[in-house]
Each structure stands twice: as structure tokens, then as C-alpha cells.
Scaffold this motif. Structure first.
Motif, PDB file in Angstrom:
ATOM      1  N   GLU A 167      -0.359 -28.584  68.051  1.00  0.00           N
ATOM      2  CA  GLU A 167       0.246 -29.332  69.151  1.00  0.00           C
ATOM      3  C   GLU A 167       0.548 -30.779  68.745  1.00  0.00           C
ATOM      4  N   LEU A 168      -0.287 -31.323  67.898  1.00  0.00           N
ATOM      5  CA  LEU A 168      -0.105 -32.701  67.465  1.00  0.00           C
ATOM      6  C   LEU A 168       1.022 -32.832  66.430  1.00  0.00           C
ATOM      7  N   VAL A 169       1.180 -31.816  65.568  1.00  0.00           N
ATOM      8  CA  VAL A 169       2.154 -31.877  64.482  1.00  0.00           C
ATOM      9  C   VAL A 169       3.534 -31.380  64.922  1.00  0.00           C
ATOM     10  N   GLU A 170       3.608 -30.455  65.844  1.00  0.00           N
ATOM     11  CA  GLU A 170       4.867 -29.813  66.217  1.00  0.00           C
ATOM     12  C   GLU A 170       5.974 -30.799  66.624  1.00  0.00           C
ATOM     13  N   PRO A 171       5.701 -31.820  67.421  1.00  0.00           N
ATOM     14  CA  PRO A 171       6.798 -32.729  67.790  1.00  0.00           C
ATOM     15  C   PRO A 171       7.373 -33.500  66.608  1.00  0.00           C
ATOM     16  N   ARG A 172       6.662 -33.531  65.491  1.00  0.00           N
ATOM     17  CA  ARG A 172       7.133 -34.284  64.331  1.00  0.00           C
ATOM     18  C   ARG A 172       7.868 -33.394  63.311  1.00  0.00           C
ATOM     19  N   ARG A 173       7.923 -32.095  63.556  1.00  0.00           N
ATOM     20  CA  ARG A 173       8.564 -31.179  62.611  1.00  0.00           C
ATOM     21  C   ARG A 173      10.051 -31.433  62.436  1.00  0.00           C
ATOM     22  N   LYS A 174      10.779 -31.564  63.535  1.00  0.00           N
ATOM     23  CA  LYS A 174      12.227 -31.749  63.434  1.00  0.00           C
ATOM     24  C   LYS A 174      12.588 -33.049  62.709  1.00  0.00           C
ATOM     25  N   PRO A 175      12.001 -34.196  63.075  1.00  0.00           N
ATOM     26  CA  PRO A 175      12.336 -35.408  62.318  1.00  0.00           C
ATOM     27  C   PRO A 175      11.995 -35.295  60.826  1.00  0.00           C
ATOM     28  N   PHE A 176      10.877 -34.628  60.501  1.00  0.00           N
ATOM     29  CA  PHE A 176      10.507 -34.445  59.102  1.00  0.00           C
ATOM     30  C   PHE A 176      11.519 -33.549  58.398  1.00  0.00           C
ATOM     31  N   ALA A 177      11.930 -32.470  59.056  1.00  0.00           N
ATOM     32  CA  ALA A 177      12.886 -31.533  58.450  1.00  0.00           C
ATOM     33  C   ALA A 177      14.229 -32.210  58.173  1.00  0.00           C
ATOM     34  N   LYS A 178      14.615 -33.171  59.025  1.00  0.00           N
ATOM     35  CA  LYS A 178      15.876 -33.888  58.780  1.00  0.00           C
ATOM     36  C   LYS A 178      15.787 -34.732  57.511  1.00  0.00           C
ATOM     37  N   LEU A 179      14.604 -35.259  57.225  1.00  0.00           N
ATOM     38  CA  LEU A 179      14.436 -36.092  56.036  1.00  0.00           C
ATOM     39  C   LEU A 179      14.187 -35.269  54.770  1.00  0.00           C
ATOM     40  N   ASP A 180      13.587 -34.097  54.890  1.00  0.00           N
ATOM     41  CA  ASP A 180      13.252 -33.254  53.742  1.00  0.00           C
ATOM     42  C   ASP A 180      14.510 -32.491  53.308  1.00  0.00           C
ATOM     43  N   LEU A 181      15.287 -33.117  52.420  1.00  0.00           N
ATOM     44  CA  LEU A 181      16.592 -32.563  52.048  1.00  0.00           C
ATOM     45  C   LEU A 181      16.500 -31.295  51.213  1.00  0.00           C
ATOM     46  N   ASP A 182      15.497 -31.180  50.332  1.00  0.00           N
ATOM     47  CA  ASP A 182      15.396 -29.970  49.506  1.00  0.00           C
ATOM     48  C   ASP A 182      14.510 -28.909  50.142  1.00  0.00           C
ATOM     49  N   HIS A 183      13.990 -29.125  51.349  1.00  0.00           N
ATOM     50  CA  HIS A 183      13.204 -28.169  52.133  1.00  0.00           C
ATOM     51  C   HIS A 183      12.018 -27.601  51.361  1.00  0.00           C
ATOM     52  N   ASP A 184      11.352 -28.479  50.609  1.00  0.00           N
ATOM     53  CA  ASP A 184      10.161 -28.019  49.891  1.00  0.00           C
ATOM     54  C   ASP A 184       8.878 -28.351  50.658  1.00  0.00           C
ATOM     55  N   GLY A 185       8.996 -28.942  51.841  1.00  0.00           N
ATOM     56  CA  GLY A 185       7.826 -29.285  52.631  1.00  0.00           C
ATOM     57  C   GLY A 185       7.183 -30.603  52.226  1.00  0.00           C
ATOM     58  N   LYS A 186       7.812 -31.296  51.285  1.00  0.00           N
ATOM     59  CA  LYS A 186       7.304 -32.585  50.834  1.00  0.00           C
ATOM     60  C   LYS A 186       8.416 -33.613  50.970  1.00  0.00           C
ATOM     61  N   LEU A 187       8.038 -34.792  51.378  1.00  0.00           N
ATOM     62  CA  LEU A 187       9.015 -35.855  51.532  1.00  0.00           C
ATOM     63  C   LEU A 187       8.832 -36.832  50.380  1.00  0.00           C
ATOM     64  N   SER A 188       9.804 -36.839  49.483  1.00  0.00           N
ATOM     65  CA  SER A 188       9.731 -37.750  48.345  1.00  0.00           C
ATOM     66  C   SER A 188      10.391 -39.083  48.723  1.00  0.00           C
ATOM     67  N   PHE A 189      10.129 -40.077  47.912  1.00  0.00           N
ATOM     68  CA  PHE A 189      10.735 -41.383  48.161  1.00  0.00           C
ATOM     69  C   PHE A 189      12.257 -41.285  48.091  1.00  0.00           C
ATOM     70  N   GLU A 190      12.773 -40.496  47.178  1.00  0.00           N
ATOM     71  CA  GLU A 190      14.217 -40.372  47.016  1.00  0.00           C
ATOM     72  C   GLU A 190      14.847 -39.773  48.270  1.00  0.00           C
ATOM     73  N   GLU A 191      14.192 -38.759  48.852  1.00  0.00           N
ATOM     74  CA  GLU A 191      14.730 -38.149  50.076  1.00  0.00           C
ATOM     75  C   GLU A 191      14.756 -39.180  51.216  1.00  0.00           C
TER      76      GLU A 191
END
Length: 148
Positions: free
Chosen positions: A83-107
Motif C-alpha cells: 500500500e505504501l509503495v503502490e502510489p509510487r510505481r507509476k512515477p518510477f516506471a516513467k523514469l525507468d527507461l530500460d524497465h529493469d526495475g532500477k533507476l540509474s543516474f543516466e535514466e
């Protein structure tokens, strides 16, 4: 000799000015009478007002309860990690360009640079206050108050 003539002329002018001042009497008009008093008499006792009550203050506990209720999506009285993480999934997915589940500095940097370039309308490589204001997150409109 010229001094004597100038002195006599100035004395003559001063005497004419004094005569005109003495003869200039202003016409006096009589003052109107004062209007009658509108109130017969002042109240015998001073008027006392009720004290103004203190304004109610927001209870910090109620604010925290509201915050908890927003996070508790299924309203079971507990907040799970999902419940705590779910609202942050969409904004994270927009930033995670290669969809590996990790947000790099380059992304993150690509997204930030794109946002900067979109805001830089005059392409001057710097943002004016008006251009920078376009980067502010869009706020959700609050519903109109239905109190009457």
C-alpha cells in the motif's frame, strides 16, 4: 540723489499699501446655527459585549489520522508495504527507461534534461522565472466546498 528719490518712492508705495489694507474690510456673513442633537441622552450603563471565544485549533492527531487513512488503501487499519509503495510505481516506471526495475543516474538525467529543454521556450540554455514556473508539478484541483 537717486537714493533719495528711490527712498521717497518706496515710502509712498508703503503708505498706499497700508491705506488699501486698512480699507479692505471683509464682509462677514452670520454663522448658521448648530443642528439639534439627534440622540436624547447617552445610555446610563455602558454597553458590555460577550467575550469572543477562541478559534478552534487543528488537532495534530487528526492530521496524522488523515495521513494514515490516505495511505491505508484497503481501510483495514494497517498499512502494508504494498500500500505504501503502490502510489509510487507509476512515477518510477516513467523514469525507468530500460524497465529493469532500477533507476540509474543516466535514466534520471535524461528525464531531467528533457524536462529542462521542454521548459526552455526561447532555447537560451537558461530558464527565466516564467519558463521555470512551467516545470512545477500539476496540482490536483480540490473539490468545491458544498457547505451552505
Amino acid at each position: 540723489m537717486l537714493r533719495y528719490v528711490a527712498g521717497a518712492a518706496s515710502v509712498f508705495l508703503l503708505m498706499i499699501g497700508g491705506l488699501l489694507f486698512w480699507q479692505g474690510r471683509a464682509e462677514t456673513t452670520p454663522m448658521p446655527t448648530a443642528p439639534a442633537a439627534r440622540f436624547a441622552a447617552a445610555p446610563s450603563q455602558p454597553l458590555t459585549l460577550k467575550p469572543i471565544p477562541d478559534a478552534p485549533s487543528a488537532d495534530p492527531k487528526s492530521k496524522e489520522e488523515k495521513r494514515f487513512a490516505r495511505a491505508d488503501k484497503n481501510e483495514d487499519g494497517r498499512i502494508t508495504l504494498a500500500e505504501l509503495v503502490e502510489p509510487r510505481r507509476k512515477p518510477f516506471a516513467k523514469l525507468d527507461l530500460d524497465h529493469d526495475g532500477k533507476l540509474s543516474f543516466e535514466e534520471w538525467a535524461v528525464r531531467t534534461i528533457d524536462k529542462f529543454n521542454d521548459a526552455d521556450a526561447d532555447k537560451s540554455k537558461s530558464l527565466t522565472p516564467a519558463e521555470y514556473s512551467t516545470t512545477a508539478p500539476k496540482r490536483k484541483a480540490k473539490p468545491a466546498c458544498s457547505c451552505s
